[in-house]
Structures are given as structure tokens and as C-alpha cells.
Design an enzyme around this catalytic site. Structure first.
Site, PDB file in Angstrom:
ATOM      1  N   HIS A 597       0.824  -1.215   0.000  1.00 33.29           N
ATOM      2  CA  HIS A 597       0.000   0.000   0.000  1.00 33.29           C
ATOM      3  C   HIS A 597       0.857   1.264   0.000  1.00 33.29           C
ATOM      4  CE1 HIS A 597      -3.181   2.682   2.145  1.00 33.29           C
ATOM      5  NE2 HIS A 597      -3.142   2.912   0.866  1.00 33.29           N
ATOM      6  N   HIS A 602       1.784   4.994  -2.872  1.00 33.50           N
ATOM      7  CA  HIS A 602       1.968   6.375  -2.401  1.00 33.50           C
ATOM      8  C   HIS A 602       3.393   6.879  -2.593  1.00 33.50           C
ATOM      9  CE1 HIS A 602      -1.867   7.117  -0.133  1.00 33.50           C
ATOM     10  NE2 HIS A 602      -1.927   5.790  -0.213  1.00 33.50           N
ATOM     11  N   HIS A 816      -3.713   0.889  -6.625  1.00 33.70           N
ATOM     12  CA  HIS A 816      -4.057   1.495  -5.340  1.00 33.70           C
ATOM     13  C   HIS A 816      -5.457   1.098  -4.904  1.00 33.70           C
ATOM     14  CE1 HIS A 816      -5.499   4.779  -2.651  1.00 33.70           C
ATOM     15  NE2 HIS A 816      -4.355   4.486  -2.062  1.00 33.70           N
ATOM     16  N   ASN A 820      -6.212  -0.826  -1.318  1.00 31.20           N
ATOM     17  CA  ASN A 820      -6.675   0.139  -0.320  1.00 31.20           C
ATOM     18  C   ASN A 820      -8.124  -0.062   0.105  1.00 31.20           C
ATOM     19  OD1 ASN A 820      -6.273   2.811   1.202  1.00 31.20           O
ATOM     20  ND2 ASN A 820      -8.098   3.220  -0.026  1.00 31.20           N
ATOM     21  N   ILE A 982      -6.372   9.054  -0.976  1.00 28.13           N
ATOM     22  CA  ILE A 982      -6.781   8.701   0.384  1.00 28.13           C
ATOM     23  C   ILE A 982      -5.774   7.689   0.908  1.00 28.13           C
ATOM     24  CG2 ILE A 982      -8.284   6.873  -0.447  1.00 28.13           C
ATOM     25  CD1 ILE A 982      -8.733   8.924   2.776  1.00 28.13           C
TER      26      ILE A 982
END
Length: 982
Positions: A597, A602, A816, A820, A982
């Protein structure tokens, strides 16, 4: 609400007479979210000047300029001023109509400069539309669009005028003569180095930095963390430089912000105030829901039809027809049955449950976290622990919310226990989640040369009567065919005793064996274990049972500690097996949060965003293509560093890796390669797919597949396209939901990117000569990811450019979404994904049916950690109301045209959306097939994490409409957002 400012906008206002020797360009300027303009702006505060694309001023090197025109409060706005004051809210959008006088040789307006001369106030310039009035050669209907979407701060603060370019896109070599100098000047501003010192909200600075702001040395050694990035020991992707002063205690470290919500992010990267407030509210609500004291209301099981009863009773009658009395009656029958001797699900000795309530004791407290509650305040001990973890602003909002009135809160059960509260404990559900859970990207094929750990498992599984029973297989990593045949012979002889052994052997030989490998943890366990944490490094071996709809059956778990021989646990070791699965799930939960993740989405994307802003002009086609996929990412990453990843923060509190969490992430970054994040390459690398070339299947990653001239085998090189007619990816497990849906999404993205790039690049030479693209890619490799030298290819062909862009868009959207948005559905039930464990495996003689529940309770995280974990999973799994999804464009960009290329690009984008709609239909059909067990599993969770959901409305959604569309909290949420927001 929209207001229109009248008047011509010229300095002399309406009394000015236009020069007949000049042409008039009329413009409509939209100002958004700027109460200063609604109520206060006047005079010569904002000056605007247009630039021509066609003709260059020989003295300046720029396009011919118009005279300054000033945005003023016109008569219409004055008339409505009192209405604005009476409502006590600023006008949402204000439209100003301006008129520019330009020379007859001015030509097409493609840029303008805004100078905000006010000393205090900024404003948000949304868009501009220009058109000629009475031009003999240019139709008045022809409009020139500028989507600005940017804050304009006072020039006294920034020192720069803001340049905006039209929506027309140009490769660098095709830039119109009048815009060349402006294009270079704008990029130079963004690349310029800044003096040391704290940066301000109005600065537009995009620069790189290492992760030197996670620790807090001033609070002592316990809060010191290594700098990540810039060293061979701790490599890491670069982050956005934030301009905070250095720590007084250590000048190599950057100090943190005064508040978790007060840090530098470039103005155009900040999420809207509405979204930020929504995130805060979601966090507050999650904390109240799950950290509230236990309920005094009737228990959940007494107010709702039990799940088992639901499945039986709903077959005959609707749920509404079942009364609470009926429910209690059926429950009493079930409880009576549970008192009977129950056979082990693994074929081992039977086990009994003397008290039906006792079976649930271990989970009843957890179920209580989701029950309806009425609460006035948080538990004092929980509040004290939250003070160290949660931003003061959030905690104050929690306290203030509870102080207003007695809060009635409730929560939706996570999907993993919504249908069946015990399905998560099934072995095949345990295996299925490696293909369709929150972390479906770690499982890999077990190669023949890795048979050694399996051989040890075999050895333990056999009950040898004499030493000669042991098969003569050498304990090395190379097992030849004769040794395999010898092993098969022995296994056939033992078939009557251990029938599963032959199945395992056949799975290995037939390439149907898989492994979930978390053995890398062993080198960290000496540091990690202690302080209430007990962790192993695990390896789990699974075999595929069945044919096309194969499920994964775990057959052995190896648990390692430094300096000790590995401990092997098998399904026959009934109770130990269940405990071993807890440790595997804990290992996988940490890997998921820190690597799958955070790191692989990110963190690795952040340098791409910085490089895009610095090296690609907003007029560059690739900047426009990528921009929707970067929305809010820099801001959300900064929030993550301040709240979740920091020393003593939420992840260090929840994960067994504790203070070594980010160090572990750095260690695994050493394995990261950009080229392997392309989904087809990832599947090939993990052995979860094969490449079919001209009707022949070849194994391994593409660059390892070479043409064997002597045997005339068909193969493909690294440069060959993935999805040519004669080369395609073939899944090893057809029922691998993440891969099956993902490949379709990947192909749709690749097709869209190819069609888009075809509009601008005619051949490979166009790519090589694109200086901005070459500088962009070079900066990503040498600055953004300078610690990773492998995995990069040169972007010198059209195909390599498409591959890089498709990979990047896949990471920000599909990948993602897959790792997520299922977090609450699976991880919201802590026993299914415990983030830490407090007990090692016991000895078999030390555990029995009388003390098992107490042991498990002591093994799982404490109640506060579990409740906080559930709240975090709830927060991260939510989609925000202003999200823009794959296949959608934001509303403000919908009407913007790309002029010369508009029809082609709009057609290609429409085809992209239609492809996604077809994928939705495919996923719906697959999710109806109950024989595809991995799409549902024992928990009956349809796989929707890669469901595009193009029917989802585009933002903004009105508050009234939102009330009728309550947000879902778990895996049933659908939609692939464009960006990591997010």
C-alpha cells in the site's frame, strides 16, 4: 450561486472608446472560492495581459502583448452586493467579463499573465474563455479555453506574475513561436532553487528531499529514526521538500510542522477545504464509532437475525417475516448443536464446545465494537493513549462532538464476518484472500528448485517406521527428474497413510504449488520482538486444488526465529495450525501496509509527480494525460507522514514492526523495480502468469524469454509489445480475481494511452526529440528514485513511452484501489488480519480446549489497538464525495476542448469509457458464477475492488443527493479513483 461582473474591464471603464484600428477580444473569467472578490475587491487590484501565439515581439522574444486590463467590480455585481451580504455566505463562483484591445496582427491568444496587486488576498482562478468580436478572419463562435484551476497570490508575496496557457497542447518542438519563451520561463520558475528557510502557502516550489522528518529527536532516543534515502543502507524514493527549518538537535533532520495540518504543500496540490474537512470528519466519526465504551443497548445478535439463521431462514421466508422470537428459538437449537462433539475441519481429532457462549467469548467483545451505542465520552485510558497518536485538532473535535449531545453510533460489520462470523477461519478462505483479499500481490508460484522447504515438510508429515523409509532426495536446491520420480514412488507407497502427500507432490511437479514468503523478516526479529510483541518470519506453502476454478489449500507453514531451527506446522496440528495462520496473517498485514500500500503506490509515485510539475509544461500532452492521476497525492502523502508514519505514530502503534516499520519498508525498496510494477510483468515475475507466444507458452519475465534458434522455439524480447496478436498473458490460475480483473483494466488503460499518444507522436523519433520527456524521465531516475539503479529502460521509442505511462496510471488507479479499499472489509475484523501478536506458538502439551480461548485473547492485540485498527481501516476504505473515477473527467474540465485534436481525443476517451463499461459487465457476470470460489469464498464476498463503476456520479454531489446515497464503508464500495487521494 453565480454572479456576473459587468463593464468592459478596461482602465477607463465603460466610457472608453475603442480604437477602430484594433480588434476586440472578449473574455469571461471565473473566480471560485474567493470571498474577497465577492465583497472587497475594487480598483486596479488585478491586471491581466494577453499573449499571442503567432507573432513574436522582437524586443522581448515573447508573443505580442495586449495592454493590461483590470478585473473590477462592475455595475451588476454592485446591484447584488446586498444580497450577498444578507446571505452571509460568499458567492461560490463569480464571472467577470473583460474586453481586450489587440493589434491587427495579434492573431490567436494562447497565454495570459495575471498580476495580483492586492497586498493581502489571494483568489482561485477557475477558468477563462476568450473569443474575438467582429474579426474578419476568425469566427466569433471560435472560443479559446483556459482551464486554470489555480490560486493567484499577491505579487508582493510571490515576486512573480502568474502565467496561464490555453488548453491547446503542443510537443516542445511544435510550440508556437510566440509561446516558446513563456513556456521556458514558466518551467524555469518551477525548477529554480529556493533559499533556505520556511516556505509559505503561496510558494510554488517543487523540489526533492529524503525522508528526514519522520523522527522527533528532541523527545529522546526512542523517537529517533534513520534518514531514509540517500544511502545504500536505507534507500528510499524521494519526497516533496517542505522547507521546514532543521532540527536544533540534529541539523541533518527537518523539523516537523507546528500542527499536523499546517505544512507546506504547493497551492495547486492542496486538496480542497471541503475534502480536508470531510477527511477530518470521517476520522472523528470512526474514532467515536469504534473507541466508544461498550454498549448498554441490546446485543447485536438479539437485534438482528444471526448470520447462520439468515442463510437458512431466508431460503424459505423474507427477512422481514422473521420475528425476534423466531430468531431466539432457532439460536437455541444451534447452541444445543454446538454442545455436541464437533469434528475437526482438518480431519484431526474431534473437539467439543462445552458452552456455546464460550466459543464466542473470544470474539464477542470484538463484535461489540460494531454494535449500536449511546455514548457521552471516551474511556479515560483510551483518551490518554489517543492524545499521543491523534492530532490535537482531531481529538478536540471528538471531545466537542461528544459534548454536544449523547451520541448514538453504529457501524456496519466488515464483509468478512457479515455473512458468516466464522468463515474467515476456514483454510481455503485463508488461501483465497491471497488472491482476492487486501494484499493479492505477494503470492507467487513455487518453483521446482524451491522444493527443499517442501521436502522438510514431507519429512515431518511422514511417520517413519524405519530409516530406510526416508526418500533419497539430496537436500540441495537442484532436484533432478530421477529424484522426483524416487520421491513419487515413496509417496505412492505411503498413500494409504498420508493421501495428501501425493497431492502436494503432483502440485509441485505440475506447477500448481504456491508460496507466501515473508522470510525476509528474520533479520529484523531480534530488534522487533519484545515489548509485548512476538513475531516469526513465515513461509506458507499452498497447493491449487481443482481445475479452472482452483482454490488454494495451505499445506504447511514454516515459522522462523533468529538462531533457531524453523518450526514446521501442518494442518494435522489442529490448534497450532490455527495459531500459525494468525502469524502468517500478521506478517502479511504488515507487508501490505508498509509495502503493497504505502511504498508501492503512495511513495513511489511522489517523485513522478514532482518531476512532472518541474519538467513537463502544462501545454505538454503528457502533463495533461497524467494530471488527473496526481490529484491530492502530495497532500495525502504529507498527512500520512505527519500522522501515520511518524515516530510513535499510528502505524508504529498498530503494526508488530513498531519503530522499525519504515526501516523495513526501506529494506524492501531494494527489491523494487519500476518495470516490474507493470501488471503483466508483475504476474510473469511471480509466476502467476505465462506468456503465450504464437500458441506456445513460455515461462518467466519477458526479458528472460529468448529465442532458442537451435530448437526453433518461439519467444519474445523485452522490446516486444505485451499485447500483440501473437503474444498475450495467460494466467496460471484462471480464478485469480485481482489478476483477471486487473489485466482487463490494464489493457483498457494501455489502449487509451496508446490512442492518446498517437495523436501527438507520429514515430519513435518524435519521442527521442521530445526534450521535456527526456528531461522528465532522466530526473525521475537520477533524482526521484536515485537509490534504485535497476528496472529502468530508456524512453526512446513510442512503445516504451506508452509502457511507462500505462504503468504509472495503473499504479495510481487500479493497483491502489485493489490494495486500499478492501481494508475495512477484511482488516476491519482484527482476528482475520491481526497487525501484531503478543504470544509465540505454545507447545502442544501446553494448550487444550479449556485454555484455548484465554490464550487467543492474550495472543491478539489489546482492545485499544484492535479498536484503533478498525477505525483506521474504516477511514482508509472510504471514498470521498468529490472523487473523480477512472473513465471520468472532473466537471470543470468537461466542457474544455482541445481544439485541433478535440474530436480524436474525445473519441478515444469515449472508447476508453466504453471499454470500462464492458469490463464492468464482465466482472458482474464472473461474480454470478458461484463455481468461481475465489470470487466469493466462504465469506460470500463478491470481488469488486477493481469494478470501475462508471455509473458513479461525478462530483460535485449535492448535499440533498448525498443523503439518499449513504456511503458504504467496506469492500462493497466500488469504483477506481483516478488518483491516490486517500
Amino acid at each position: 450561486m453565480v454572479e456576473t461582473a459587468g463593464c468592459c474591464g478596461l482602465l477607463q471603464a465603460c466610457c472608453h472608446r475603442h480604437d477602430p484600428q484594433k480588434y476586440i477580444i472578449q473574455g469571461e473569467f471565473e473566480i471560485d472560492r474567493s470571498p474577497w472578490f465577492s465583497l472587497c475587491a475594487s480598483g486596479l487590484s488585478v491586471a491581466v495581459r494577453l499573449y499571442s501565439q503567432d507573432n513574436k515581439d522582437p524586443t522581448t522574444g515573447k508573443g505580442i502583448e495586449s495592454e493590461n486590463v483590470y478585473i473590477m467590480k462592475g455595475k451588476e455585481l454592485e446591484k447584488k452586493k446586498h444580497e450577498v451580504l444578507r446571505l452571509k455566505v460568499p458567492t461560490k463562483v463569480i464571472k467577470f467579463k473583460l474586453k481586450f484591445e489587440v493589434t491587427r496582427d495579434f492573431g490567436i491568444p494562447r497565454a495570459f499573465v495575471v498580476e495580483n496587486r492586492d497586498k493581502k488576498h489571494e483568489f482561485f482562478l477557475k477558468s477563462v474563455t476568450l473569443h474575438y468580436i467582429n474579426h474578419p478572419n476568425i469566427l466569433e463562435e471560435r472560443k479559446f479555453y483556459f482551464y486554470c484551476g489555480s490560486w493567484v497570490y499577491p505579487i508582493t508575496k510571490t515576486g512573480f506574475k502568474r502565467i496561464f496557457f490555453s488548453d491547446q497542447l503542443y510537443l516542445p518542438k511544435e510550440t508556437p513561436q510566440g509561446l516558446v519563451e513563456l513556456r521556458k520561463k514558466e518551467l524555469q520558475k518551477l525548477q529554480a532553487s529556493r533559499p533556505k528557510g520556511e516556505w509559505h502557502l503561496w510558494d510554488r516550489i517543487y523540489d526533492y528531499d529524503v525522508y528526514n522528518n519522520l523522527g522527533d529527536p528532541k523527545n529522546g532516543r526512542l523517537y529517533d529514526r534513520p534518514v531514509l534515502g540517500g544511502s545504500t543502507k536505507f534507500p528510499y524514493p524521494r519526497r516533496l521538500k517542505m522547507g521546514h527549518p532543521n532540527c536544533q538537535h540534529d541539523h541533518s533532520r527537518e523539523s516537523g510542522p507546528a500542527s499536523c495540518f499546517q505544512f507546506y504543500v504547493p497551492p495547486d496540490e492542496r486538496m480542497s477545504d471541503e475534502k480536508l474537512q470531510e477527511l477530518k470528519n470521517n476520522f472523528v466519526e470512526a474514532l467515536i464509532r469504534f473507541l466508544a465504551p461498550e454498549s448498554t443497548l441490546p446485543h447485536l445478535s438479539d437485534r438482528e437475525c444471526p448470520d447462520f439463521v439468515t442463510k437458512v431462514a431466508h431460503f424459505f421466508v423474507p427477512k422481514a417475516a422473521i420475528s425476534k422470537k423466531d430468531v431466539r428459538f432457532i439460536r437455541s437449537i444451534i447452541d444445543f448443536c454446538r454442545k455436541l462433539k464437533l469434528p475437526s475441519s482438518h480431519g484431526g481429532p474431534s473437539r467439543s464446545v462445552s458452552d456455546p457462549s464460550e466459543e464466542q467469548d473470544i470474539f464477542e467483545d470484538i463484535i461489540g465494537f460494531y454494535a449500536d451505542k449511546e455514548v457521552e465520552e471516551l474511556d479515560d485510558s483510551d483518551k490518554q493513549r489517543l492524545e499521543k497518536l491523534v492530532p490535537k485538532e482531531i481529538l478536540n473535535q471528538v471531545v466537542a462532538t461528544l459534548a454536544l449531545k449523547r451520541q448514538h453510533v453504529s457501524a456496519q460489520l466488515p464483509s468478512i464476518v457479515a455473512e458468516d462470523k466464522f468463515a474467515w477461519a476456514e483454510d481455503k478462505e485463508f488461501g483465497r484472500q491471497m488472491l482476492a483479499g487486501t494484499n493479492p500481490v505477494r503470492i507467487r508460484h513455487l518453483k521446482r528448485e524451491e522444493l527443499l522447504p517442501l521436502y522438510e515438510v514431507f519429512y515431518k508429515m511422514w511417520n517413519y517406521e524405519s530409516p530406510e523409509d526416508k526418500p533419497e532426495v539430496q537436500l540441495d536446491n537442484k532436484i533432478n527428474q530421477s529424484q522426483l520420480q524416487n520421491l513419487k514412488k515413496v509417496l505412492q507407497g505411503k498413500k494409504h497413510k498420508q493421501p495428501q502427500l501425493l497431492d502436494v507432490y503432483l502440485a509441485v511437479v505440475n506447477e500448481r504449488a504456491f508460496i507466501l514468503d515473508h522470510h525476509y523478516l528474520e533479520q529484523f526479529l531480534t530488534m522487533i520482538n519484545g515489548k509485548g510483541v512476538c513475531a516469526y518470519a513465515t513461509r506458507t506453502i499452498l497447493i491449487a486444488t481443482g481445475s479452472s476454478s482452483a482454490t488454494l489449500q495451505p499445506v504447511g507453514i514454516e515459522l522462523s526465529l533468529p538462531g533457531d531451527s524453523p518450526r514446521l506446522v501442518l494442518p494435522q496440528d489442529t490448534l497450532l495450525w490455527e495459531f500459525a495462520k494468525f502469524h502468517v496473517a500478521s506478517n502479511d498485514a504488515a507487508y501490505h501496509q508498509l509495502v503493497s500500500h504505502w511504498l508501492h503506490t503512495h511513495a513511489v509515485v511522489e517523485p513522478f509527480i514532482i518531476a512532472t510539475r518541474r519538467r513537463l509544461s502544462v501545454m505538454h500532452p503528457i502533463h495533461r494525460l497524467l494530471d488527473p492521476h496526481f490529484k491530492d497525492t502530495l497532500h495525502i502523502n504529507a498527512l500520512a507522514r505527519a500522522i501515520f508514519l511518524n515516530a510513535g505514530g499510528i502505524l508504529e502503534t498498530l503494526l508488530f514492526t513498531g519503530e522499525y516499520s519504515m526501516e523495513l519498508s526501506s529494506h524492501l525498496y531494494k527489491e523494487w523495480r519500476f518495470d516490474k510494477q507493470a501488471l503483466p510483468e508483475d504476474l510473469l515475475e511471480r509466476g502467476m502468469a505465462k506468456l503465450r507466444v504464437r500458441d506456445e507458452v513460455v515461462s518467466g519475465p519477458m526479458e528472460q524469454v529468448e529465442r532458442d534458434k537451435s530448437s526453433n522455439k518461439a519467444a519474445t524480447g523485452a522490446e516486444q509489445k505485451m499485447f500483440e496478436v501473437d503474444a498475450e498473458v495467460e494466467l496460471v490460475l484462471e480464478d485469480y480475481p485481482y489478476a483477471k480483473d486487473g489485466i482487463e483494466i490494464w489493457t483498457a488503460i494501455e489502449t487509451w494511452v496508446t490512442g492518446y499518444c498517437n495523436v501527438f507522436y507520429l514515430n519513435d523519433n518524435d519521442v527521442k526529440e521530445d526534450e521535456e520527456i527526456q528531461e522528465w524521465w532522466n530526473e525521475i531516475k537520477t533524482r526521484g528514485h536515485e537509490d534504485r539503479k535497476e528496472g529502468w529502460y530508456d524512453i526512446n521509442t513510442f512503445e516504451s513511452l506508452v509502457k511507462a505511462l500505462t504503468t504509472l496510471i495503473w499504479i495510481t488507479s487500479g493497483l491502489h484501489a485493489a490494495v486500499n479499499f478492501g481494508q475495512y472489509g477484511y482488516g476491519g475484523w482484527p482476528p482475520n488480519r491481526p497487525m501484531l501478536l503478543r504470544k509465540f506458538l505454545p507447545n502442544e502439551e501446553d494448550i487444550n480446549e479449556e485454555n484455548i480461548l484465554k490464550f487467543v485473547e492474550e495472543m491478539l492485540p489489546d482492545k485499544f489497538q484492535m479498536k484503533l485498527a478498525i477505525a483506521v481501516m474504516d477511514l482508509l476504505s472510504r471514498h470521498t464525495s468529490n472523487e473523480v473515477y477512472l473513465g471520468q473527467t472532473s466537471p470543470q474540465k468537461e466542457r474544455q476542448l482541445i481544439e485541433d485534436h478535440e474530436s480524436i481525443i474525445q473519441k478515444k476517451f469515449k472508447e476508453f469509457r466504453e471499454n470500462l463499461e464492458a469490463i464492468e459487465r464482465n466482472i458482474k457476470e464472473r461474480n454470478k458464477e458461484y463455481n468461481l470460489m475465489n470470487r466469493w469464498g466462504f465469506a460470500k464476498i463478491p470481488y469488486k475492488l477493481l469494478y470501475p463503476d462508471t455509473s458513479k456520479p461525478m462530483p460535485p454531489i449535492s448535499k440533498e443527493k448525498r443523503k439518499h446515497q449513504p456511503e458504504k464503508k467496506d469492500i462493497n464500495e466500488r469504483g477506481i479513483p483516478n488518483s491516490i487521494s486517500i
